[in-house]
Design a protein around this motif. Structure first.
Motif, PDB file in Angstrom:
ATOM      1  N   ALA A   1       4.408   1.171 -11.372  1.00  0.00           N
ATOM      2  CA  ALA A   1       4.388  -0.152 -10.740  1.00  0.00           C
ATOM      3  C   ALA A   1       5.383  -0.212  -9.590  1.00  0.00           C
ATOM      4  O   ALA A   1       5.090  -0.763  -8.530  1.00  0.00           O
ATOM      5  CB  ALA A   1       4.715  -1.238 -11.760  1.00  0.00           C
ATOM      6  N   ALA A   2       6.568   0.345  -9.789  1.00  0.00           N
ATOM      7  CA  ALA A   2       7.633   0.347  -8.784  1.00  0.00           C
ATOM      8  C   ALA A   2       8.206   1.761  -8.730  1.00  0.00           C
ATOM      9  O   ALA A   2       8.962   2.168  -9.613  1.00  0.00           O
ATOM     10  CB  ALA A   2       8.719  -0.661  -9.149  1.00  0.00           C
ATOM     11  N   ALA A   3       7.833   2.511  -7.712  1.00  0.00           N
ATOM     12  CA  ALA A   3       8.151   3.933  -7.667  1.00  0.00           C
ATOM     13  C   ALA A   3       9.645   4.219  -7.736  1.00  0.00           C
ATOM     14  O   ALA A   3      10.067   5.262  -8.242  1.00  0.00           O
ATOM     15  CB  ALA A   3       7.555   4.567  -6.412  1.00  0.00           C
ATOM     16  N   ALA A   4      10.470   3.292  -7.239  1.00  0.00           N
ATOM     17  CA  ALA A   4      11.917   3.504  -7.270  1.00  0.00           C
ATOM     18  C   ALA A   4      12.460   3.580  -8.693  1.00  0.00           C
ATOM     19  O   ALA A   4      13.584   4.036  -8.905  1.00  0.00           O
ATOM     20  CB  ALA A   4      12.622   2.386  -6.509  1.00  0.00           C
ATOM     21  N   ARG A   5      11.671   3.156  -9.671  1.00  0.00           N
ATOM     22  CA  ARG A   5      12.104   3.211 -11.073  1.00  0.00           C
ATOM     23  C   ARG A   5      11.989   4.615 -11.671  1.00  0.00           C
ATOM     24  O   ARG A   5      12.459   4.847 -12.789  1.00  0.00           O
ATOM     25  CB  ARG A   5      11.259   2.245 -11.914  1.00  0.00           C
ATOM     26  N   ALA A   6      11.342   5.537 -10.984  1.00  0.00           N
ATOM     27  CA  ALA A   6      11.155   6.890 -11.518  1.00  0.00           C
ATOM     28  C   ALA A   6      12.496   7.605 -11.649  1.00  0.00           C
ATOM     29  O   ALA A   6      13.309   7.600 -10.725  1.00  0.00           O
ATOM     30  CB  ALA A   6      10.219   7.683 -10.620  1.00  0.00           C
ATOM     31  N   ASP A   7      12.715   8.217 -12.801  1.00  0.00           N
ATOM     32  CA  ASP A   7      13.939   8.986 -13.012  1.00  0.00           C
ATOM     33  C   ASP A   7      13.870  10.351 -12.343  1.00  0.00           C
ATOM     34  O   ASP A   7      14.888  10.873 -11.882  1.00  0.00           O
ATOM     35  CB  ASP A   7      14.191   9.177 -14.513  1.00  0.00           C
ATOM     36  N   ASP A   8      12.675  10.931 -12.284  1.00  0.00           N
ATOM     37  CA  ASP A   8      12.502  12.294 -11.786  1.00  0.00           C
ATOM     38  C   ASP A   8      11.534  12.287 -10.615  1.00  0.00           C
ATOM     39  O   ASP A   8      10.361  11.922 -10.770  1.00  0.00           O
ATOM     40  CB  ASP A   8      11.973  13.189 -12.919  1.00  0.00           C
ATOM     41  N   LEU A   9      11.997  12.687  -9.448  1.00  0.00           N
ATOM     42  CA  LEU A   9      11.159  12.728  -8.251  1.00  0.00           C
ATOM     43  C   LEU A   9      10.801  14.155  -7.855  1.00  0.00           C
ATOM     44  O   LEU A   9      10.149  14.368  -6.819  1.00  0.00           O
ATOM     45  CB  LEU A   9      11.867  12.035  -7.082  1.00  0.00           C
TER      46      LEU A   9
ATOM     47  N   GLY B   1       0.813  -1.211   0.000  1.00  0.00           N
ATOM     48  CA  GLY B   1       0.000   0.000   0.000  1.00  0.00           C
ATOM     49  C   GLY B   1       0.843   1.257   0.000  1.00  0.00           C
ATOM     50  O   GLY B   1       0.496   2.263  -0.623  1.00  0.00           O
ATOM     51  N   GLY B   2       1.982   1.209   0.714  1.00  0.00           N
ATOM     52  CA  GLY B   2       2.907   2.330   0.672  1.00  0.00           C
ATOM     53  C   GLY B   2       3.554   2.482  -0.688  1.00  0.00           C
ATOM     54  O   GLY B   2       3.773   3.586  -1.170  1.00  0.00           O
ATOM     55  N   GLY B   3       3.882   1.328  -1.318  1.00  0.00           N
ATOM     56  CA  GLY B   3       4.418   1.380  -2.673  1.00  0.00           C
ATOM     57  C   GLY B   3       3.416   1.957  -3.648  1.00  0.00           C
ATOM     58  O   GLY B   3       3.761   2.779  -4.516  1.00  0.00           O
ATOM     59  N   LEU B   4       2.156   1.539  -3.527  1.00  0.00           N
ATOM     60  CA  LEU B   4       1.111   2.092  -4.386  1.00  0.00           C
ATOM     61  C   LEU B   4       0.925   3.578  -4.131  1.00  0.00           C
ATOM     62  O   LEU B   4       0.696   4.356  -5.066  1.00  0.00           O
ATOM     63  CB  LEU B   4      -0.201   1.342  -4.156  1.00  0.00           C
ATOM     64  N   ALA B   5       1.006   4.002  -2.869  1.00  0.00           N
ATOM     65  CA  ALA B   5       0.863   5.430  -2.556  1.00  0.00           C
ATOM     66  C   ALA B   5       1.986   6.239  -3.190  1.00  0.00           C
ATOM     67  O   ALA B   5       1.760   7.334  -3.727  1.00  0.00           O
ATOM     68  CB  ALA B   5       0.851   5.635  -1.042  1.00  0.00           C
ATOM     69  N   ALA B   6       3.216   5.713  -3.155  1.00  0.00           N
ATOM     70  CA  ALA B   6       4.340   6.414  -3.787  1.00  0.00           C
ATOM     71  C   ALA B   6       4.140   6.502  -5.298  1.00  0.00           C
ATOM     72  O   ALA B   6       4.370   7.558  -5.917  1.00  0.00           O
ATOM     73  CB  ALA B   6       5.644   5.694  -3.466  1.00  0.00           C
ATOM     74  N   SER B   7       3.688   5.406  -5.919  1.00  0.00           N
ATOM     75  CA  SER B   7       3.428   5.419  -7.357  1.00  0.00           C
ATOM     76  C   SER B   7       2.243   6.315  -7.687  1.00  0.00           C
ATOM     77  O   SER B   7       2.229   6.985  -8.731  1.00  0.00           O
ATOM     78  CB  SER B   7       3.158   3.996  -7.854  1.00  0.00           C
ATOM     79  N   LEU B   8       1.246   6.340  -6.807  1.00  0.00           N
ATOM     80  CA  LEU B   8       0.079   7.191  -7.030  1.00  0.00           C
ATOM     81  C   LEU B   8       0.459   8.665  -6.977  1.00  0.00           C
ATOM     82  O   LEU B   8      -0.057   9.472  -7.766  1.00  0.00           O
ATOM     83  CB  LEU B   8      -0.990   6.877  -5.984  1.00  0.00           C
ATOM     84  N   ALA B   9       1.356   9.024  -6.069  1.00  0.00           N
ATOM     85  CA  ALA B   9       1.835  10.407  -6.021  1.00  0.00           C
ATOM     86  C   ALA B   9       2.531  10.783  -7.331  1.00  0.00           C
ATOM     87  O   ALA B   9       2.361  11.897  -7.843  1.00  0.00           O
ATOM     88  CB  ALA B   9       2.772  10.595  -4.832  1.00  0.00           C
ATOM     89  N   LEU B  10       3.307   9.855  -7.883  1.00  0.00           N
ATOM     90  CA  LEU B  10       3.944  10.090  -9.175  1.00  0.00           C
ATOM     91  C   LEU B  10       2.911  10.234 -10.295  1.00  0.00           C
ATOM     92  O   LEU B  10       2.987  11.153 -11.128  1.00  0.00           O
ATOM     93  CB  LEU B  10       4.883   8.931  -9.515  1.00  0.00           C
ATOM     94  N   LEU B  11       1.931   9.343 -10.312  1.00  0.00           N
ATOM     95  CA  LEU B  11       0.916   9.357 -11.362  1.00  0.00           C
ATOM     96  C   LEU B  11       0.068  10.627 -11.284  1.00  0.00           C
ATOM     97  O   LEU B  11      -0.235  11.245 -12.325  1.00  0.00           O
ATOM     98  CB  LEU B  11       0.035   8.117 -11.233  1.00  0.00           C
ATOM     99  N   ALA B  12      -0.306  11.038 -10.073  1.00  0.00           N
ATOM    100  CA  ALA B  12      -1.090  12.258  -9.906  1.00  0.00           C
ATOM    101  C   ALA B  12      -0.292  13.481 -10.342  1.00  0.00           C
ATOM    102  O   ALA B  12      -0.829  14.391 -10.987  1.00  0.00           O
ATOM    103  CB  ALA B  12      -1.531  12.393  -8.451  1.00  0.00           C
ATOM    104  N   ARG B  13       0.992  13.507  -9.995  1.00  0.00           N
ATOM    105  CA  ARG B  13       1.848  14.610 -10.452  1.00  0.00           C
ATOM    106  C   ARG B  13       1.879  14.674 -11.967  1.00  0.00           C
ATOM    107  O   ARG B  13       1.749  15.751 -12.569  1.00  0.00           O
ATOM    108  CB  ARG B  13       3.260  14.424  -9.903  1.00  0.00           C
TER     109      ARG B  13
END
Length: 321
Positions: free
Chosen positions: A238-246, A166-178
């Motif tokens: 899917a995996a927030a750590a894969r994001a290049d830009d935070l 759920g924390g992983g999904l929340a991190a990915s959701l923050a990326l997706l919403a941004r």
């Protein structure tokens, strides 16, 4: 590996309550029932007359079923001022769990912070692979924002968070919403989040023995991705750590135990967030393993809950908490 001697003494008792999960057997229904029983034992009843709960089906992603959410709110709201809101995403390695197992936590948040909480029942893997789960979470977030007026919610004070997957999904959701730019997220609450499908080159010698192991994690990622984890084309949604830009993500509260499998992934993600200019509050609890807050009366668990509530109150601009 032998890390039992490093477990906080008050948390040792919890090792006997953690379910034995053999994903190799393929018996997911039984494991799901076992986990639900564990949470049923730990769950607190909703305080009578203080918290109102209702079930809502919100429009799902295009071509997908509606998404079930549970809405928790103060039973006796006073005044017309809109309340902050929090989207709660349950854990379970992407393959286990339901929104219902967060009932006690959701009620506690409503009582402590006088806010609205929406718990999302996203579809599980492997029956539904990525991006089904994150799109369900986004649908719930989009609904929460769009219905803010009807719900009595301040659309500028909506946070997202969860535990483990759920924390992983929340991190990915923050990326997706941004990236979609439709829903502003004020805060992200990442409780020992599952962030990275890749296996590190050097394995930590004292993490991952209890609660959630490397074998469990590999099964969860494999189920979510529909193939072997660690490939080159895994989406950051899917995996927030894969994001290049935070950059541009909302402020974060992040917590993890020193014996948790995800410790080093979380430390690295926190480092990258700070280097991207994101405000982060990080807590590492010595002697805690993944899911050790099942021992709710332990000092570390109580401190963890206190820290979570304080950070969420600050992140959502709550008048209480």
């Amino acid at each position: 590996m032998d890390s039992r001697h490093l477990v906080d003494p008050e948390l040792v008792a919890g090792l006997d309550f953690l379910p034995t999960m053999d994903f190799a057997s393929g018996n997911l229904p039984a494991l799901r029932a076992q986990l639900q029983e564990l949470y049923d034992l730990q769950a607190r009843e909703l305080p009578a007359g203080e918290v109102r709960q209702r079930e809502v089906l919100v429009p799902g992603p295009a071509g997908a079923p509606d998404v079930r959410v549970l809405v928790y709110e103060p039973a006796n709201r006073t005044g017309d001022a809109p309340l902050p809101a929090y989207l709660q995403i349950h854990g379970g390695g992407y393959v286990l769990g339901t929104a219902d197992m967060s009932a006690g936590l959701c009620a506690a948040i409503v009582n402590a912070l006088h806010c609205v909480v929406v718990s999302v029942d996203y579809r599980l893997a492997p029956e539904t692979a990525f991006p089904g789960n994150i799109e369900d979470c986004y649908a719930a977030l989009h609904w929460l924002h769009a219905q803010a007026g009807e719900l009595g919610v301040d659309p500028a004070r909506i946070g997202v968070g969860g535990e483990s997957a759920g924390g992983g999904l929340a991190a990915s959701l923050a990326l997706l919403a941004r990236d979609r730019g439709e829903v502003p997220v004020a805060h992200q609450q990442l409780i020992y989040p599952m962030l990275d499908d890749r296996v590190p080159r050097e394995v930590h010698p004292y993490t991952g023995e209890f609660g959630w192991t490397r074998e469990h994690s590999a099964f969860g990622w494999r189920s979510l991705l529909g193939g072997e984890p660690g490939g080159e084309d895994v989406s950051p949604y899917a995996a927030a750590a894969r994001a290049d830009d935070l950059a541009g993500l909302p402020p974060a509260f992040i917590s993890v135990g020193s014996l948790d499998l995800f410790l080093e992934d979380i430390l690295e993600y926190t480092r990258r967030l700070t280097r991207a200019g994101v405000k982060v509050e990080l807590h590492v609890y010595p002697g805690a393993y993944h899911g050790s807050d099942v021992v709710a009366a332990a000092r570390l668990s109580r401190n963890h809950m206190r820290d979570q509530m304080a950070a969420l109150a600050a992140g959502l601009g709550c008048t209480r908490g």
